[in-house]
Design a protein around this motif. Sequence first.
Motif, PDB file in Angstrom:
ATOM      1  N   ILE A  89       0.887  -3.829  -6.053  1.00  9.34           N
ATOM      2  CA  ILE A  89       1.090  -2.498  -5.473  1.00  9.34           C
ATOM      3  C   ILE A  89      -0.186  -1.703  -5.699  1.00  9.34           C
ATOM      4  N   VAL A  90      -0.688  -1.051  -4.678  1.00 11.29           N
ATOM      5  CA  VAL A  90      -1.919  -0.263  -4.787  1.00 11.29           C
ATOM      6  C   VAL A  90      -1.630   1.169  -4.355  1.00 11.29           C
ATOM      7  N   SER A  91      -2.012   2.137  -5.184  1.00 12.01           N
ATOM      8  CA  SER A  91      -1.839   3.542  -4.842  1.00 12.01           C
ATOM      9  C   SER A  91      -2.883   4.379  -5.574  1.00 12.01           C
ATOM     10  N   THR A  92      -2.825   5.701  -5.326  1.00 10.63           N
ATOM     11  CA  THR A  92      -3.776   6.616  -5.945  1.00 10.63           C
ATOM     12  C   THR A  92      -3.097   7.432  -7.039  1.00 10.63           C
ATOM     13  N   ALA A  93      -3.907   7.853  -8.004  1.00 12.86           N
ATOM     14  CA  ALA A  93      -3.380   8.682  -9.089  1.00 12.86           C
ATOM     15  C   ALA A  93      -2.854  10.003  -8.559  1.00 12.86           C
ATOM     16  N   ARG A  94      -3.496  10.535  -7.527  1.00  9.97           N
ATOM     17  CA  ARG A  94      -3.061  11.817  -6.972  1.00  9.97           C
ATOM     18  C   ARG A  94      -1.648  11.732  -6.419  1.00  9.97           C
ATOM     19  N   LEU A  95      -1.336  10.635  -5.723  1.00  9.56           N
ATOM     20  CA  LEU A  95       0.009  10.469  -5.160  1.00  9.56           C
ATOM     21  C   LEU A  95       1.031  10.198  -6.257  1.00  9.56           C
ATOM     22  N   VAL A  96       0.737   9.253  -7.120  1.00 14.66           N
ATOM     23  CA  VAL A  96       1.724   8.815  -8.113  1.00 14.66           C
ATOM     24  C   VAL A  96       2.039   9.931  -9.111  1.00 14.66           C
ATOM     25  N   SER A  97       1.069  10.788  -9.388  1.00  8.83           N
ATOM     26  CA  SER A  97       1.321  11.883 -10.335  1.00  8.83           C
ATOM     27  C   SER A  97       2.344  12.878  -9.789  1.00  8.83           C
TER      28      SER A  97
ATOM     29  N   CYS B 152       0.855  -1.181   0.000  1.00 11.71           N
ATOM     30  CA  CYS B 152       0.000   0.000   0.000  1.00 11.71           C
ATOM     31  C   CYS B 152       0.894   1.235   0.000  1.00 11.71           C
ATOM     32  N   LEU B 153       0.921   1.932  -1.120  1.00 11.97           N
ATOM     33  CA  LEU B 153       1.722   3.156  -1.261  1.00 11.97           C
ATOM     34  C   LEU B 153       0.869   4.350  -0.841  1.00 11.97           C
ATOM     35  N   LYS B 154       1.180   4.917   0.343  1.00 14.37           N
ATOM     36  CA  LYS B 154       0.402   6.033   0.868  1.00 14.37           C
ATOM     37  C   LYS B 154       1.140   7.360   0.782  1.00 14.37           C
ATOM     38  N   SER B 155       2.467   7.301   0.638  1.00 13.82           N
ATOM     39  CA  SER B 155       3.256   8.534   0.580  1.00 13.82           C
ATOM     40  C   SER B 155       4.508   8.289  -0.245  1.00 13.82           C
ATOM     41  N   GLN B 156       5.186   9.365  -0.588  1.00 18.31           N
ATOM     42  CA  GLN B 156       6.401   9.240  -1.392  1.00 18.31           C
ATOM     43  C   GLN B 156       7.486   8.527  -0.593  1.00 18.31           C
ATOM     44  N   PRO B 157       8.130   7.523  -1.185  1.00 17.35           N
ATOM     45  CA  PRO B 157       9.261   6.874  -0.501  1.00 17.35           C
ATOM     46  C   PRO B 157      10.381   7.883  -0.255  1.00 17.35           C
ATOM     47  N   LYS B 158      11.214   7.582   0.764  1.00 18.60           N
ATOM     48  CA  LYS B 158      12.278   8.520   1.116  1.00 18.60           C
ATOM     49  C   LYS B 158      13.388   8.547   0.080  1.00 18.60           C
TER      50      LYS B 158
END
Length: 1018
Positions: free
Chosen positions: A183-191, A162-168
């Motif tokens: 891997i599951v994430s949102t378009a808003r984060l990945v963009s 679950c990708l919730k934030s940008q990795p360090k």
Amino acid sequence: MATVQRKDKKGYCTACAIWFNGNMAIVKKLFGNNYLRCYENEKGKIYSCEQIRKSWDNKVNYVTENSSKNVKGLRQAQLGAVFAIRAHWIVSKEAATVVMPTGTGKTETMMTTIVAEQCKRVFILVPTDLLRTQTVENCVKWGILKDIGVIEQKAKYPNVLCLKSQPKSKDDLEEMLDSANIIVSTARLVSRFDVEYMNILSCKCDILIVDEAHHIEANRWNQIKSFFRDKRILQFTATPFRNDGKKLDGDIIYNFPLSMAQEQGYFQKINFKPIVEYDEEKGDYSIALAAVRQLKSDLGKGFNHIILVRARSMQRAKQLYENIYANYFAQYNPVLIISEMTATEKKSNMEALKTGKSQIVVCVDMFGEGIDIPNLKIAAIHDRYKSLPITLQFIGRFARSKAGLGDAIIITNLANEDIQDALAELYSQDSDWNSLLSELSEGVIGKEISLQKLANGFKGSGIESINIKQLRPALSMVAYKTDAKEWNWENWTQLFNEDVCKYYINEEENIFIVIEPEVSKIDWANYREISNLNWNLHMAYWNKEKQVVFLNSTNKAIFNKFAEILFTEVQRISGENIFKCLHGINRLMVANLGLNSAIDGPIRYKMFTGIDIAEAISESQKGNCYKSNIFGMGYNGEGKTSIGCSYKGTIWGRLVETIDNWKEWCNLNYEKIINPDIHTVDILKGVLMPVIIKERPKKKAYRIDWPNDLDMCNEKSVYLETPYTSIPIYEMEIGLIEVEDTENLKFFVQNEECRAEFEFIINNEGWSISKISGTYLELRMRNRAYSLVDFFKENPPEIKFVDQSSLQGNLYVTLENSTNFKFSEEQLIKWTWDKVDISKESQGNTKEKDSIQYFTIHKLLSDQSYEVVFDDDNAGEIADIVAIKEKDKELHFEFYHCKFAHGAKPGSRVADLYEVCGQAEKSVLWKQNICEVIERMKYRESRRMKLNGVSRFEKGDLKKLSTIRNKLRFLPAKLDIFIVQPGVSASAITEDMHQLLCGTQAYLLDTYGITLQMICSQ
């Protein structure tokens, strides 16, 4: 559940909780805010991604659910989707779209595909944080797929990130990705990921799956997709249109229809139960009351339903909650769930809904706010959703079936314009919504119900996929006489290929329709693989009583064959009688006329346009040629119309219409064709024919209009600009300057702030317009600017003369007029104008009591039936006074045009009528869209209040206008036009005055069927 703390070499807490599932432990491994959900075996080991993937080999059972035999498995919708995806991936790497209605099981379809394809690493993109969490929880346990035997028990569970934030760092990202199957994430984060991160993500994943693809904005989606162009892309959606209105890219490889979802029990029919409340302030309470009454009824039947209240914004949701639901219906413990609330508040309110303590929830976005409760069966829609896809998803949620619950009900105010627009858009998107949404109050809109009744009478091979109500054929027909007692529509397969064509028949109305695909070569390349696909529409309407059949087809070559398969004997109606359809078109201006020679020779056909029409009509009345075709424009007493006809029998117009309107149009024209009292020679005698002139007509000009191309009632994108300001063109007045009949014509363009004067010259060299004084004006239209003089040179204004002739540039059109002019006594209204200065027209902001306008307004106010009396005086006016009342289930709009007298006492001055007659004629154009009258009144009230704070309302207000605007969707409107001129004595009207009044009366009647009335002195 056991909680365990583990540290890795970097100091990250890599596990915080363990759930036990039999001998397996589900571990949540943390990477900062991100986490991996995975399983440990009995030895405390986590399986590698490759070990998991290999365990999926041949572990999918394609079992079809059969509830009647208690067989669990995939639904037909899911099974078809899985097969379609796998088939597509065998032959193509192109992006693919799967359309499945909300509630048919998209997530299980995704997971089955992942296992069946033994995907190495899959990236699932979702639109919201809530859906991201739900997808992770579903994937980590394979949802219900193991329980129903679709995925075998030996298939290992996936590792889900679950990708919730940008990795360090990129190392952290690679470590996380390497440990995950999904891997599951949102378009808003990945963009927001930089290029390096996106390259790592796309390199590590072999498949990109997009869930609820219609939610992703086009620009954001294109940005993400560009990194996955060489990967397999799969899009799941409930509709192939994004929320931004743009169509999703990718081939639609599978589309499960709503009708099948309903047939198979996934959806119930939704009862659409509209209320009609014209008063917008009362509308919210009326919706709430109807929803609560429905809830009471459902509870009485043992259905534990919940009302969901839909609002457009958080502020609006609070208002509805506090002022309506919590105030009037507190016994149902309403709760508010909006995004700005704390997590604790949301959780508490959600728990109240789930336990049944609360039976009303007010929200803005049920999806983003996580409100997904099966008991939601009553929707109180106070505001429409911004986009069609969300509307589809919203309604889909309510339609889902569940044992122990009743039918879904949608309640809204049909008088609300936004709601009407949303329903129209919904119906046009997918024909299945017409069967899914059952309208309970069918008496609401007569015209719509008439069309619905016609549509419901159709049956045929394609009725499931085409909504008859949405067909819009061009107004066109060819008629054939037949005395047959029956027709042979079943023979349609003799002309059309039944394997690819769809047919529809309404045997009660005798209408038959075929929709035919036609493949043709492309013009720009010689490829067999690429072709054009067009769809032809063929229609037949048999008027059995009149013994005539009307055909309409986009393929003009098949008319005779089409008629011959329907009837044993038919005779095409053609020849001179066809031109009778031009009868009843007032002020007919022929755009083109074709003539065929009756004598053999090198020239068999001539086409005439413009000023050559007069020559063509003259030629057509000689014996050496005959009319081939005519197309013209004019008025039919209900507004502008166009019609064309040909000697061979075709009649057509420029409009597209519904099938019921096309049917009536056919009948109307046929009645003209067979009418023995109509003669085509007489029709052509009345045609308006422009001629070129070399000097101005020696007649009195009384009216000037903006060019015909500008629709002054609806033109909202045209402005006149001075060096200092920009003014909407409808706020500017164009008028004639008083000159002698022998002088060059002059006119002005003005408002309260500026004025420019122009001279119009006609001579042997042509015509010209020049500015002679005043402000420099530019006209801005469609992002282009012209000096107003240059604009007039290309688009000359139209000038009208007292004999109803008109002039544009040097093209002069005369009207055949009777020499016996007499304005009817019944159209005169005689008032006594006590204490009125008849030389003072306007009351102004100070309400001058001795003005004509003030006196007229107070005469109207003495009649209590008027709901609105509106002072619209000044540049850009509809009329000096607009009055509105409801009478006999009609809305009556009355325009009063006031004009000052040129003398101190009433008399016989024709000059008192010139300008006011012109104003009356101009105002009749508002009849074409009476709703725009309301919108213009609102605009002018708002503008005046900003300028000087003096309202235009003498009676009524903006709220009353909105109520009338809503009523216009259900009640017909009638327009009456009055000239108010106390300077005219009813007993002293001269011949010239009668001519002018009758000319204006003729114009109003010819164009929109309106009778002119004049208020004058005794």
